[in-house]
Structure formats: structure tokens, C-alpha cells
Design an enzyme around this catalytic site. Structure first.
Site, PDB file in Angstrom:
ATOM      1  N   HIS A 141      67.247 -18.349 -44.442  1.00  7.54           N
ATOM      2  CA  HIS A 141      67.674 -18.662 -43.075  1.00  7.54           C
ATOM      3  C   HIS A 141      67.069 -19.969 -42.559  1.00  7.54           C
ATOM      4  CE1 HIS A 141      63.853 -16.549 -41.879  1.00  7.54           C
ATOM      5  NE2 HIS A 141      63.872 -17.470 -40.931  1.00  7.54           N
ATOM      6  N   ASP A 145      67.606 -12.828 -48.159  1.00  6.81           N
ATOM      7  CA  ASP A 145      67.031 -13.974 -47.431  1.00  6.81           C
ATOM      8  C   ASP A 145      65.992 -14.682 -48.300  1.00  6.81           C
ATOM      9  OD1 ASP A 145      66.448 -15.780 -45.460  1.00  6.81           O
ATOM     10  OD2 ASP A 145      65.343 -14.382 -44.185  1.00  6.81           O
ATOM     11  N   GLY A 205      57.999 -19.678 -36.702  1.00  6.11           N
ATOM     12  CA  GLY A 205      57.290 -20.756 -37.388  1.00  6.11           C
ATOM     13  C   GLY A 205      56.683 -20.313 -38.701  1.00  6.11           C
TER      14      GLY A 205
END
Length: 847
Positions: free
Chosen positions: A653, A701, A795
């Protein structure tokens, strides 16, 4: 000196007018004047002679020209003169265009590519040739129409020109017009000509004249289909590559008959520029492209790429497919009409492209199928144009009938699954099954979809903007009252497995649904029955007599909970990889084990001044040498882990958007403890996102990043790979692992910490994870603490969740930071990509 010379010349002039009468009495001053007078006279004589020579030369040239003039009117001289004049005129014209148009546009020009269908106008073959009179006439008419629209709009002062590029038919009748548009826009007014604004002006002009509840309106008397209008912003470089003088990189090919094939065997001599091949097939057909081989340097489309468009212009909204990897097995693509554009961008080097294109009939995808009463799959259904990738627009209908009212229809898909539609649109296929709507998506395993009716209509529609992977399904009948045989368990995937396979530690259903909500198996160490496979050779002594850890190197049948050696043989020991003990006969379990042993070298700060991010604390230098910071356009965006000297691993992603998929915008900071103080900054050459990644559910992912150059070995021990677990690697429930990153301290935090943070979290069982979230797939795992005090946050995405095999042992990459509900919320753990489920895929890509 100059003033003295002027005085002397003045005196000499007077002396000539009145010569002295008494030369015998001449003084020194007079001699000086006389000398100056002589020099002046000499110069004057020379000038007269030079003038006479010049006049003679002019007369001689005039005489020769007068003698030559009659001969210049002869035919050869006349043709050469006209050709030279035309050439000079063209050069001057292009020079003026460059000075006054292109160079000026390079600063203030805004460019668009567009298409529009003119209905009720017959397409004629001459429209395929831009030099034909018919094309020029139609082009001028359309340029006038477009100019009239924008010169009467709010951007009239900014509009400059429109140029018709191509004309084609799109199997709906009429003529499809492709065009460029240029606006000259000061930087302060650039929002006035945004892509949406320019398209809205054209659509609104047609909207006011729509008639009879159709999509056709009128512009200056021309019937125009409002639904066909598409306008995309483009770069000036794109236009110049398709227009003179860059037309040397444009080729046009035509397949005149259905079924006719036109070979494509290209060894491009050009490099560093965009070159295009425009493909057109017979009216009423579609273009099918076969890419047999494409030899390029993989770079994530940064340097070498082939982009295929469902149009004759490189329009973003008509992108069919992008090829960024070398092609060694055939790739098939189908357009939605009879045109296709191949756009090549190749860096210098040895490159080649081989394939063909052909005109194929539009597929009427409608079938009546009667299943058989006997059990077993007896036939198949296929996606349109199989094995070609799905075009953006397609429709297929299958009408199933079973031989008995007690039987339903069973469809077994390969790498595809149907789920009930929710509020989100279907991204990979829209299905209607007896008035119920489902969405399709791609997975790495087979699934079974059952329809509990005797007669049913299954309708499929393509729903992706780009060409999707094909699918196929086998069909059969099944008993409505008993989908699975007696003593079998019905999986979430639709498969039936034997009841004894329930809770045996093996993923028999391919989605672990047979292992969910299982009670902990009993440790029947002293009984005659076999010990549960979960306890056998898991590295922990579960039986007091230690029998569960005996004969662990014994070869056994291969499964997800047995370790497979390089020879293909499997052993009982689950965590055999890199444990310091050779267990495989070929000792492959101890190969490539230079990983996962950090050597902390110094501390930063003290316990009294630690920055905390969702329960995290400062790391020390060298403590997590595989941790990587990924910077996009200079800003920290995601994390990653070192797998080898060439490869990093992160989350898909992080690169899901088009602008994030360009490896040239990324930099990997290795050996970094404090942000901005990396030991090594590496460029990214190639980004590989898992082909089954689902942006809606975050399934699969995972992404791999190849470095342009390996990081220096001299950076060890501050830079070191993390160990990659084998598929059989197991961990105890609630085992403590560590997540690291430079992510935010909390959901509301706006400042990233300077020092790499670490937080200890506990692994959760799949059953516990599914109680918190839905959906959670077999490629996901949960980790956190009940209070939520320790967690990853924004983050940290793509960063590692590392677990230590034993005290003082190696560290293994168990998870990749993926998603979650907020940060640090109670009873809502973080969700990580489960690496053990993707180990085989990783090895296939990096070896």
C-alpha cells in the site's frame, strides 16, 4: 595621436589650395606639412584605384549573370530552385514556430489530449490517412467546432489551438475524433484550465442540445455523443513525440480482415524517447495483441516500459496495461474497439519486442449450460477472450440448469473469489447471480461458489479501468440439502474437507477456516494416540519425557508445518532454518544464514528522556540493522526491511497510487538511527507489488524493492538482513515480538520522532484476530497489547515486526506493518502482513 593627425590633414588641404611661391625659404614646419600632404595624396590615389577595380568586378559579375540568366529557366535548374526555396521556407517556419510558439508554450503551455464521437457520420477508409483530402476536410471542420466551443467559453483568452490527430470508428457508428488542445496559461491562472474544467466546457456545450432522451447533441450542426467525451491532461513531450518532427517514432499498421495477423518484430534503434505504434483492425472487429517476448531491463517502468492504450492517443483514462517486466510467456490483450496504441519508452541498451496483432470478432458471450447429475466437475466457463486479459468493457452471461430440483450449481474458480457486494464499487469484476450482486477479487488459491437454485442466470461485467487477469471456473451439480458429504467440514472457501482435518494445525481449507476457533489440543504425551502435530518438533518441550522433540530430522510427508529442504525432502522440525544445527541431509537449512544477529554499538539518551510513540522507546545504534527508512520526494513515507544486498521488503500500500509507483522518486536510508543521518542512501531500481494485492482489504500487502546498487558490505554490522522465515515457521501464542519505525507517537500527533522507535507487542492467534476485525485473511496476523499502549502508527507502514527464535538467537521477519483501526486503541491491535504465507512468493522474485 588622433587629434594631431586631424590637424595635419587640415593643413595639407590648405597647402594644396595655395602652394608656396618661395620653396628656397622653406622652413622645417613647411617640410613637415609637405610630407603629410604627400601621404594624403598617396592614400587618395589608392582609394580611386580600388573604386575602379570594384566597379569593374561589379560589371563583370553583372555580365556573367546576364549571360547565365537564360539558362536558369531550364527545367532542372527551376526544380532545384523551387525545392531549395521550399526547404528554406519550412526551416524558417519551424524556427518561427519554435521561437514564438513552442518555446513560449514550454513555460506557459497547458496541453490536453481528447476524444469525441461524431454520430451519424459514416466512417470511410480515407479517414485512416492523415494526408487524404477527406481527412483534412473533416479535421478542419472539427478544429473549427472545438475552437468555437472554447473561444466562446470562460477560457477564451487562454485557448490557443486544437489539432486533430486521428479519425477512427469505434463499432458504435460514426467517427471517433482524437485531438490535441493547447492553452497558453500564466502560472497564476492555471486552475482555470484544469482537466475537469476543460472537459466540463465541452460536455456542457453538448448538454444544452441533447434531444429525444439520447446522449447525442449538436455542435455547429455536428451530432456529438456526450458519453464519448474524454479529456486528459498530457505533457508537451507527449505531444511532440506524436507530432512533427518526432513522427519518425510513429508507425501505423492495419489488419484488414478478421482473423488476419500482422507480425510485430521490433529491435528499436531509438532510445531515450517515446515511440508509438498505432494499430487498427477491420471495422466491426477488435484488436487482440499478443506479446510473445519483450526483453527489457526491469525498472518499474522508470526507464523501460510498454504502455498499451485502448485508443490512438496516449490518454491516461484509456490505459489498458503497462508492461514493466520482461515478458517470457505470451501476454494477450484485447481492445474495446478496433484501435490500439503501443507506446514504448526504452533506455539505451539491447532491447527487443516480438509479437503480433490481429482483428478478432467481438465475442458474443452467452451460453446455455446443463450440468450433469453425477458428482464431479465436467466443464468450464471462461472470461471473455480467454486467455487474454479482460478488457475494461465486457459482458458475459451463463444460463445454468441442473437435471433435478434437488441440485444446485457449483463453480470452482482458480485464483478468484466472489463475495457479496458492500458499499464499495467492484474493482475486479461485477457479478449478478439471480438478482444478487457479488464482487470478484483475485486470490492465491482456489475457491468454490455455490448457487442454491436449479435454474440460474449468472451475469459478469468487467469493472476495472485497465485490463484485468483472466479467470476460469469448473462447473458441477451439488446436493442442495447436503453440500458436503457426511463427516466433512464446509470451509469458507467452499471446499469440503474431512472432519478429522479440522483443527489439525494444517490449512486444509486454504484460508485457515478449518483452524479458526479451535480449542487448544490436549497434550496426550502418555497415551497410545499420536501427539497433536502442533506440539511435534516445535522447538519447545511440551511432554515431560521430551518425546515431542525426538526424531525431528526424520523425513515426513510435506505440509505447511514441516520444513522442506532444498532437495525437496521434508522433515518434522518446524523451525529448522538458521537455528545453528544442520537438520536436512543436504544441510540447506543452514545456508544463507548471515542474517538476524544485531550488534548494538552505542546508546542514545537515557531512560529519563525517552520519546514515546504509542508506548515505544528509543532504539540504540545497530539494534535493528535491517530497519530502512523510505523517503518519497525527500520526505519519510514508509519503512522497509533489508532482505539481502540487493532487495528490501515493504508493504504494497506504500506504492499503490500511480505517482508512488515510480521508483525514481524513492530513496532508501539504510543504517539510520536518527532521521537524516543515514549511513547509506540507496536509489530504488524496481518495485514489485504482489499481483493479488487488494487495496480495499489490504490482502497480500507486500512489495519488494530492488536497489540500483548493492549496499557496501563495509557497513556491517550497522546494516544487515533480517532472517526470512520458512513457511513452516511457528511461534507460540502471545510470544513477544518488536515493531520498529519512525511513525507518529499517536493518532493526533503531527511531529515524527527523530530517533528510531521500538515497541514490544504480543502475537495473537488468528481466532482472536478475527474477533477484532473482519475481514482478516490468512495473509494477516494481529499483534498488540490489550490496553493498546504499544502499537505501530502512521509512518511505520512497511516496517518490520521481528521475532527472536530464542534468547540470543536470530531475529526473523514475521510481519510487515499493514493496517489497523487507529493507533494504540484498546482491544484493537495492529494488523500485519503474515510473511510465512508469502515466503514462497518472495523467494521466486528475489532469486
Amino acid at each position: 595621436m588622433g587629434a594631431e593627425r586631424m590637424d595635419n590633414e587640415t593643413a595639407s588641404g590648405d597647402e594644396d589650395a595655395s602652394p608656396p611661391s618661395h620653396l628656397d625659404n622653406a622652413s622645417v614646419a613647411d617640410v613637415s606639412v609637405e610630407v603629410a600632404t604627400v601621404d594624403h595624396t598617396v592614400r587618395r590615389v589608392r582609394r580611386k584605384r580600388n573604386n575602379k577595380r570594384l566597379r569593374r568586378k561589379r560589371k563583370s559579375k553583372r555580365k556573367r549573370f546576364e549571360d547565365l540568366w537564360p539558362g536558369l529557366w531550364s527545367y532542372p535548374y527551376l526544380v532545384a530552385g523551387v525545392t531549395a526555396a521550399v526547404f528554406v521556407l519550412v526551416v524558417i517556419t519551424w524556427a518561427l514556430l519554435w521561437v514564438f510558439t513552442f518555446r513560449r508554450d514550454s513555460n506557459n503551455g497547458v496541453y490536453f489530449a481528447g476524444m469525441i464521437r461524431v454520430a451519424n457520420v459514416e466512417f470511410i477508409p480515407e479517414y485512416r490517412h492523415a494526408e487524404s483530402t477527406e481527412f483534412v476536410s473533416m479535421a478542419r471542420k472539427m478544429e473549427l467546432v472545438l475552437g468555437n466551443v472554447y473561444k466562446m467559453s470562460s477560457v477564451a483568452k487562454l485557448y490557443k489551438q486544437a489539432v486533430i490527430s486521428d479519425l477512427s470508428n469505434n463499432n458504435l457508428g460514426g467517427v471517433l475524433v482524437y485531438f490535441w488542445m493547447v492553452f497558453e496559461v500564466p502560472h497564476l491562472k492555471s486552475p482555470a484550465v484544469c482537466e475537469e474544467c476543460v472537459g466540463a466546457i465541452l460536455r456542457d456545450s453538448v448538454l444544452t442540445s441533447l434531444q429525444n432522451r439520447t446522449s447525442v447533441g449538436y455542435l455547429l450542426g455536428l451530432p456529438v455523443d456526450i458519453e464519448s467525451i474524454l479529456i486528459n491532461g498530457v505533457l508537451r513531450l507527449t505531444i511532440s513525440s506524436l507530432s512533427p518532427p518526432g513522427s519518425v517514432c510513429v508507425d501505423k499498421l492495419y489488419a484488414p480482415l478478421p482473423g488476419a495477423s500482422v507480425p510485430l518484430d521490433l529491435r528499436p534503434p531509438w532510445s531515450g524517447v517515446s515511440c508509438h505504434i498505432k494499430l487498427t483492425s477491420a471495422p466491426g472487429s477488435v484488436v487482440r495483441l499478443t506479446v510473445s517476448s519483450f526483453l527489457i531491463q526491469p525498472s518499474g517502468c522508470a526507464s523501460d516500459a510498454l504502455t498499451v492504450y485502448d485508443a490512438l492517443l496516449p490518454m491516461r483514462g484509456r490505459t489498458l496495461h503497462r508492461v514493466c517486466e520482461p515478458v517470457t510467456t505470451p501476454l494477450y490483450l484485447v481492445s474495446t474497439s478496433n484501435v490500439m496504441l503501443l507506446s514504448f519508452q526504452l533506455a539505451p541498451g539491447s532491447k527487443s519486442f516480438r509479437g503480433l496483432f490481429q482483428a478478432v470478432a467481438e465475442e458474443l458471450c452467452l451460453s446455455h449450460i446443463e450440468t450433469q447429475e453425477e458428482p464431479g466437475y465436467t466443464g468450464h466457463i471462461y472470461s471473455p477472450f480467454h486467455p487474454s486479459r479482460l478488457p475494461p468493457k465486457c459482458i458475459c452471461t451463463w444460463l445454468f440448469t441442473t437435471p433435478s430440483p434437488s441440485l444446485g450449481v457449483s463453480l470452482m474458480f482458480q485464483n478468484y473469489v466472489l463475495r457479496p457486494k458492500d458499499l464499495k464499487p467492484c474493482a475486479h469484476g461485477w457479478w449478478k447471480v439471480n438478482q444478487l450482486i457479488f464482487c470478484g477479487s483475485y486470490v492465491g488459491h482456489s475457491t468454490v461458489f455455490r448457487i442454491p437454485q436449479r435454474s440460474t442466470e449468472v451475469e459478469f461485467r468487467c469493472s476495472s479501468r485497465q485490463a484485468e487477469m483472466p479467470f476460469q471456473a469448473a462447473y458441477a451439480s451439488y446436493n442442495l440439502s447436503q453440500p458436503c458429504e457426511e463427516g466433512h467440514f464446509l470451509c469458507s472457501t467452499g471446499f469440503c474437507v474431512e472432519g478429522r482435518q479440522r483443527c489439525d494445525g494444517l490449512d486444509d481449507c486454504q484460508d485457515e477456516s478449518d483452524e479458526h476457533f479451535c480449542s487448544p489440543p490436549s497434550k496426550n504425551c502418555g497415551s497410545s494416540s499420536r501427539l497433536h502435530p502442533l506440539y511435534v518438533c516445535d522447538g519447545q518441550t511440551d511432554c515431560s519425557n521430551g518425546t515431542d522433540e525426538l526424531n525431528c530430522t526424520q523425513e515426513t510427508s510435506c505440509s505447511e508445518i514441516s520444513h522442506q529442504c532444498s532437495s525437496g525432502a521434508c522433515i518434522l522440525k518446524k523451525n529448522a532454518r538458521c537455528d545453528g544445527v544442520p537438520d536436512c541431509r543436504d544441510q540447506s537449512d543452514e545456508e544463507d544464514c548471515d542474517c538476524g544477529l544485531p550488534s548494538p554499538v552505542r546508546k542514545v539518551g537515557s531512560s529519563s528522556d525517552l520519546d514515546r510513540i504509542v508506548g515505544g522507546v528509543n532504539s540504540v545504534e545497530g539494534e535493528w540493522p535491517w530497519q530502512v527508512g523510505l523517503l518519497f520526494s525527500g520526505n519519510l513515507y514508509c519503512g522497509a526491511s533489508v532482505l539481502s544486498a540487493d532487495w528490501l521488503i515493504s508493504a504494497a500500500h506504500c506504492f499503490s497510487k500511480e505517482r508512488l509507483a515510480d521508483p525514481r522518486s524513492w530513496r532508501a536510508h539504510l543504517g539510520m538511527l536518527t532521521r537524516g543521518e543515514a549511513r547509506h542512501v540507496a536509489e530504488i531500481q524496481h518495485i514489485v507489488v504482489h499481483e493479488f494485492y487488494d487495496g480495499a482489504t489490504f490482502d497480500y500487502d507486500v512489495a519488494l524493492l530492488r536497489l540500483r546498487r548493492p549496499w557496501p558490505a563495509s557497513l556491517a554490522p550497522l546494516v544487515q538482513p533480517v532472517c526470512l522465515p520458512s513457511p513452516s515457521y511457528t511461534l507460540g501464542q502471545h510470544q513477544a515480538c518488536w515493531v520498529t519505525g519512525w511513525g507518529y507517537r499517536s493518532e493526533d500527533d503531527k511531529l515524527l520522532p527523530a530517533v528510531l522507535q521500538k515497541a514490544e507487542v504480543l502475537l495473537m492467534s488468528p481466532s482472536e484476530c478475527k474477533k477484532r476485525y473482519d475481514p482478516v485473511t490468512a495473509r494477516m496476523l494481529c499483534a498488540g497489547v490489550p490496553s493498546g499502549a504499544q502499537d505501530a502508527c502512521n509512518g511505520d507502514s512497511g516496517g518490520p515486526l521481528a521475532c527472536q527464535a530464542s534468547a540470543g538467537g536470530r531475529w526473523f521477519l514475521i510481519g510487515i506493518v499493514s493496517w489497523g483501526s487507529g493507533c494504540g486503541r484498546p482491544n484493537l491491535p495492529g494488523v500485519y502482513t503474515r510473511v510465512t504465507k508469502l515466503t514462497s512468493w518472495i523467494h521466486q522474485r528475489i532469486t
